[in-house]
Enzyme design. Structure first.
Site, PDB file in Angstrom:
ATOM      1  N   GLU A  68      42.687  42.031  34.899  1.00 46.81           N
ATOM      2  CA  GLU A  68      44.087  40.883  35.406  1.00 46.81           C
ATOM      3  C   GLU A  68      44.779  40.720  34.006  1.00 46.81           C
ATOM      4  O   GLU A  68      45.755  40.545  34.154  1.00 46.81           O
ATOM      5  CB  GLU A  68      43.180  39.750  35.622  1.00 46.81           C
ATOM      6  N   HIS A  94      34.397  34.835  44.577  1.00 47.40           N
ATOM      7  CA  HIS A  94      35.719  35.221  45.387  1.00 47.40           C
ATOM      8  C   HIS A  94      36.302  34.188  46.521  1.00 47.40           C
ATOM      9  O   HIS A  94      36.774  34.624  47.405  1.00 47.40           O
ATOM     10  CB  HIS A  94      35.252  36.499  45.996  1.00 47.40           C
TER      11      HIS A  94
END
Lengths: 337, 466
Positions: free
Chosen positions: A70, A139
Site C-alpha cells: 500500500e 478485511h
C-alpha cells in the site's frame, strides 16, 4: 439514463475519464486482473471486477499492476500527481490503510499546504471497505471516521450507482486528494445512472426520505437500513428525514442542522465503532450548534467497540441494522420529559 | 382467606389520590374491634378517622406518621389469627396495591411499601453492591424509586442517572398514527446548488430557486435564503392587503406571556367599592391655598394602599408555587403606559415615604419608563400594584394580577355623585375601586378587610400625611 450496478458505474466512469484525459493513470494490486495466470491479462479485471477492460484499452503505461504494498501504491500515485499526472490509486481493502498512512496523511494531505500552494496533488484513492461479507476482522473495517479527521483529505462514500458516477468524476477532476470509499456490499446494487457528464459537488448531502418527526443521519451501506427503518416507521405515522451524507469531509452541516431544527430528534447510524467516530462527530456538531432544537438525547446506532467478528451470526449482530435504527427512533420519540 | 389482611390508604372521594397519616391510634400488638379508630388521616381537603372493618390484632404498622402515601398503599397489617414474623414479612414484601389505585400507578410505591417496614426508610431499597452510579443512587433514593427491575444502559449494565430519571417518569403515549409518506419531493430540484432543506422549503413556499442568489459557501442556496425570499411577498400583493403584519416586540412578548399565565392560572376574584374623596380633595385644596403644590390624588392612593398593606399584611404578599412570601414593607408597583407597552415600576417601601416623595418618585420612574431607561431592579418584584385609568374617563374596570404579586387595585375616574349624607342629599366626589386578588393565597374576607382599610385611609386622609 441507463440502469447499471454500482460496480459498473465505477468501471464506466474510470473508462470515460481516462478516455477524456490522457493524463490519468490508475494503479493498484492486481487491477489488470489475471496477469501471470493461465488466462492472461484481464482474465478477471481486478478482484472486485472494477477495473475490467482498462488494460486492453489504455495499456501498461496507464494501467499499472503494483506489488502488494500500500505504501508503494499511494506513494507512487502521490509522486505521479506531484509530477503532473492525475492518479487513481486502488486499495483492495481499507483495512490496510495503516500501511500507507504516512503517504496519505503526512504527505498527500499536506503537500499543497507545505509547498505554499505552489503544487497540487490530484489523487483519487479508491478504497474498498466495510463489513457484511464474512471477511473477518482484518478485511471488514469501516475506517472512514479515522480519515475524515485528517485535514487535507476529502472523504467520499457513494451509496447509489448514480452517486458513484457523479462523485467519482468530481473526485478525479478535482486537484486535491480524495479518499473514495466503496462499500463491498454495495457493488452489486443497481440503479439509474445519468448519461453524459455528471458531476456531484462535494458537501451536498442527499435526502433520501423526508419527514418531520426525526432525523436519521447516516452514510454507506446503512443508508439502505435507515430507509428501511423510515419506511417501517412511516406505516405508524412517524415520518423521518433520512440523510445520506455522501461526503463526510467536507460535511454538509447545514443539511443535518436544518433537519434537526425541524424534527428535534437525531439518530446517527454509523458502521464504525462509536468512539471518536463519525457518529460522535455528528452528535457533537448537533449538540453544539442545534442544542436548543433537541427534544431528546441524541441516539447513536453504531457497531460496538470491538473488532468485526468472523462468524456470520456474530457479524450480523455486530452491524447496525434497520431494526436497531427503528428502535432508536422510537426510543428518541418516547423520551420522557 | 389468609389470616393476614392489608390495611391500605382509603379513597375518600374521587379526587383523593393520596393521604397523610396524621396520627396512629394503635401500635403493633394491639387487639382491635370492628369500628375502632385506627388512625387519623388527612387529605388535602379533610381530616378523618380511619376505622377498622374487622376484628383482629395489629400485626405490624408499616406506614410512618406525617408521611404522604398514595391511595391503596399498605399502611398496616392486621392478623385474624396469630402469625409468625416471617409470615408477616412475606406478606409485606409480596403486597401489591390494587390495580387502578394511585399506589399501583405510582412508581415509588413498591419501594415505599417495601422499605417502610425497615429502618432507614429509603436507603434499604438499593443494595450496597448494586451496579448503579452514585448520582443515580442518590436520585433513586430521593425519589424512593426501586431500581430492582431496571436494566442499566451504562457500561456492563450499570444503572445511570438518566436510566433512573427516565424510568421514574410516566411513559409518553406510544406513537401510532395513520401511515404517512416519506417520499423525497425535491428530486426535481437536484440541479440547483442548494441545501436539501432549502429545496424542501422552496417547494413548500413555492419559491423559484432559479431566481435566488445563494449566500452560502460558493453561492450555495441556504434555508435562510429561501425563507427570506418566501417572506417578501411581491409588491402588488402587499398593496392590496387591507392590514399590516407586525411581529410582537420582545416587551410585548413578555406582557403576553406574563398576563396569559396570570389570567389562565391564577383564580382571580374581584371586590369593588365606591369611596368618597371629598376629604382628600379638601386636603389638596388647603395645600394649594397655602401656596403649595399638592400631590395628585393618585399619589395619595399609592400611599393609602401602602399603609393598608401594612394594616392587612395578608395582602402584602407574593405567591410562588405553593409558597406565600410575606413582606415587611409595602413595595407598590404603579402601572405606566408607554408607547412600547405597559410597565410597572415600583415605589419601594411606600409605607415609609411621605406622599410628596412618592409623587416625585412616580414621576421620575414614569418618565424614565417612557424613555425605556428603567433598570431591571426598578420594575422587578413588588407585592401589590395600582393601576389608574381614571384620567381617560373610565368609570371602573377590573385588572389582571401581575404575578407573583398577590393583588392589584384598579382605580376609576373621579365622579360627582348624589349621596345621602346625614339625612340630606348632597353631591360627593367619589372614586370606584376594584381589587383583584389571587384566591390561592388571599381569601375573600381578607381582600374585603384590605379594601375597607383602604377606604378608611382615603376617606379620613389625616393618616396619609402624618
Amino acid at each position: 439514463m441507463a440502469k447499471m450496478m454500482l460496480r459498473e458505474a465505477i468501471n464506466k466512469t474510470i473508462h470515460d475519464e481516462m478516455e477524456r484525459d490522457k493524463n490519468i493513470v490508475i494503479m493498484g494490486e492486481d487491477i489488470v486482473g489475471g496477469m501471470g495466470t493461465a488466462g492472461g491479462p484481464e482474465a478477471i479485471g481486478g478482484i472486485w471486477g472494477l477495473t475490467g477492460g482498462l488494460y486492453a484499452k489504455f495499456g501498461a503505461n496507464r494501467v499499472i499492476d503494483t506489488p502488494i504494498s500500500e505504501s508503494c501504491i499511494v506513494g507512487a500515485a502521490a509522486g505521479a500527481a506531484l509530477a503532473g499526472k492525475r492518479a487513481i490509486a486502488e486499495l483492495m481493502f481499507a483495512d490496510f490503510v495503516g500501511v500507507c498512512l504516512d503517504q496519505l496523511y503526512n504527505q498527500m494531505a499536506k503537500f499543497r499546504y507545505m509547498f505554499g500552494g505552489k503544487t497540487k496533488c490530484p489523487v483519487t484513492v479508491r478504497i474498498t471497505y466495510g463489513a457484511g461479507m464474512n471477511a473477518a476482522a482484518q478485511h471488514s473495517q469501516a475506517v472512514y471516521s479515522m480519515l475524515t479527521s485528517i485535514p487535507g483529505l476529502k472523504v467520499v462514500m457513494p451509496t447509489t450507482p448514480a452517486d458513484a458516477k457523479g462523485l467519482l468524476t468530481t473526485a478525479i477532476r478535482g486537484d486535491d486528494p480524495v479518499m473514495f470509499f466503496e462499500h463491498k456490499t454495495l457493488y452489486g446494487i443497481s440503479g439509474e445512472v445519468p448519461d453524459g457528464e455528471y458531476l456531484l459537488p462535494f458537501g451536498n448531502a442527499r435526502m433520501t426520505r423526508e419527514g418531520n418527526h426525526a432525523s436519521i443521519v447516516t452514510c454507506g451501506q446503512l443508508v439502505r437500513a435507515a430507509e428501511k427503518a423510515a419506511d417501517a416507521l412511516a406505516k405508524d405515522g412517524i415520518s423521518c428525514d433520512v440523510i445520506d451524507l455522501r461526503t463526510t469531509s467536507p460535511l454538509d452541516e447545514e443539511c443535518i442542522l436544518d433537519s434537526v431544527e425541524n424534527t428535534g430528534h437525531l439518530i446517527v447510524a454509523d458502521e464504525s465503532p462509536p468512539r471518536c467516530s463519525l457518529a460522535s462527530d455528528i452528535a457533537g456538531l448537533v449538540a453544539s450548534k442545534a442544542f436548543a432544537a433537541l427534544k431528546a438525547p441524541i441516539e447513536m446506532v453504531t457497531a460496538p467497540h470491538t473488532p468485526v467478528p468472523f462468524a456470520r451470526e456474530l457479524e450480523k449482530a455486530y452491524l447496525p441494522n434497520a431494526a436497531g435504527i427503528e428502535a432508536a427512533v422510537r426510543r428518541s420519540l418516547a423520551y420522557r420529559h | 382467606m389468609s389470616k393476614l389482611r392489608a390495611l391500605t390508604m382509603p379513597k375518600w372521594g374521587i379526587e383523593m389520590v393520596e393521604g397523610t397519616i396524621a396520627e396512629w391510634k394503635v401500635t403493633a400488638g394491639d387487639r382491635i374491634k370492628k369500628g375502632q379508630v385506627i388512625a387519623l388521616i388527612e387529605t388535602d381537603k379533610i381530616a378523618n378517622d380511619l376505622e377498622c372493618e374487622f376484628e383482629g390484632t395489629v400485626a405490624r404498622v408499616v406506614a410512618d406518621a406525617a408521611t404522604v402515601y398514595p391511595v391503596g398503599a399498605l399502611l398496616a397489617v392486621l392478623a385474624m389469627e396469630p402469625a409468625t414474623a416471617t409470615e408477616i414479612e412475606d406478606f409485606v414484601r409480596s403486597f401489591r396495591a390494587a390495580a387502578g389505585s394511585a399506589a399501583a400507578e405510582s412508581p415509588g410505591t413498591a419501594a415505599a411499601t417495601a422499605t417502610a417496614a425497615a429502618p432507614p426508610p429509603t436507603t434499604a431499597a438499593i443494595p450496597k453492591n448494586a451496579n448503579i452510579s452514585p448520582p443515580a443512587r442518590l436520585l433513586a433514593e430521593k425519589l424512593g424509586f426501586g431500581v430492582g427491575q431496571l436494566r442499566g444502559s451504562g457500561r456492563r449494565g450499570r444503572i445511570t442517572l438518566q436510566d433512573v430519571d427516565q424510568a421514574s417518569k410516566p411513559a409518553a403515549a406510544p406513537a401510532a398514527g395513520k401511515p404517512v409518506s416519506v417520499a423525497v419531493t425535491t428530486a426535481a430540484l437536484d440541479v440547483f446548488h442548494a441545501s436539501a432543506y432549502a429545496k424542501r422549503l422552496a417547494l413548500k413556499h413555492a419559491v423559484d430557486l432559479s431566481r435566488l442568489k445563494g449566500t452560502g459557501p460558493r453561492g450555495r442556496i441556504s434555508r435562510a435564503d429561501v425563507l427570506k425570499s418566501a417572506a417578501t411577498p411581491p409588491a402588488a400583493a402587499a398593496s392590496s392587503q387591507s392590514f399590516t403584519i407586525e411581529k410582537f416586540t420582545p416587551m410585548r412578548k413578555v406582557i403576553a406571556r406574563q398576563l396569559t399565565l396570570s389570567k389562565s392560572t391564577i383564580p382571580h376574584f374581584y371586590l369593588r367599592m365606591r369611596v368618597r374623596v371629598d376629604a382628600l380633595m379638601a386636603l389638596r385644596e388647603r395645600i394649594r391655598k397655602d401656596g403649595g403644590k399638592p400631590p395628585s390624588v393618585n399619589d395619595y392612593l399609592i400611599r393609602a394602599a401602602a399603609l393598608a398593606l401594612i394594616d392587612v399584611p395578608q395582602v402584602n404578599i407574593q405567591v410562588h408555587g405553593e409558597e406565600i412570601h410575606r413582606y415587611k414593607h409595602a413595595d407598590v408597583a404603579v402601572a405606566v403606559a408607554t408607547d412600547r407597552g405597559l410597565i410597572t415600576p415600583i415605589v419601594r417601601c411606600a409605607d415609609t415615604k411621605p406622599v410628596a416623595q412618592i409623587g416625585s418618585e412616580i414621576r421620575d420612574l414614569a418618565e424614565r419608563a417612557r424613555a425605556g431607561k428603567l433598570k431591571v431592579e426598578e420594575y422587578a418584584g413588588g407585592s401589590f400594584c395600582v393601576t389608574n385609568l381614571g384620567m381617560f374617563g373610565v368609570d371602573e374596570f377590573d385588572a389582571i394580577i401581575n404575578p407573583p404579586q398577590g393583588a392589584i387595585l384598579a382605580v376609576g375616574a373621579l365622579q360627582r355623585r348624589f349621596v345621602e349624607d346625614a339625612g340630606s342629599v348632597t353631591f360627593a366626589n367619589t372614586l370606584k375601586l376594584s381589587l383583584s386578588c389571587d384566591h390561592r393565597a388571599i381569601d375573600g374576607a381578607v381582600g374585603a378587610r384590605f379594601l375597607s382599610a383602604l377606604r378608611d385611609l382615603i376617606e379620613k386622609p389625616l393618616r396619609l400625611i402624618s
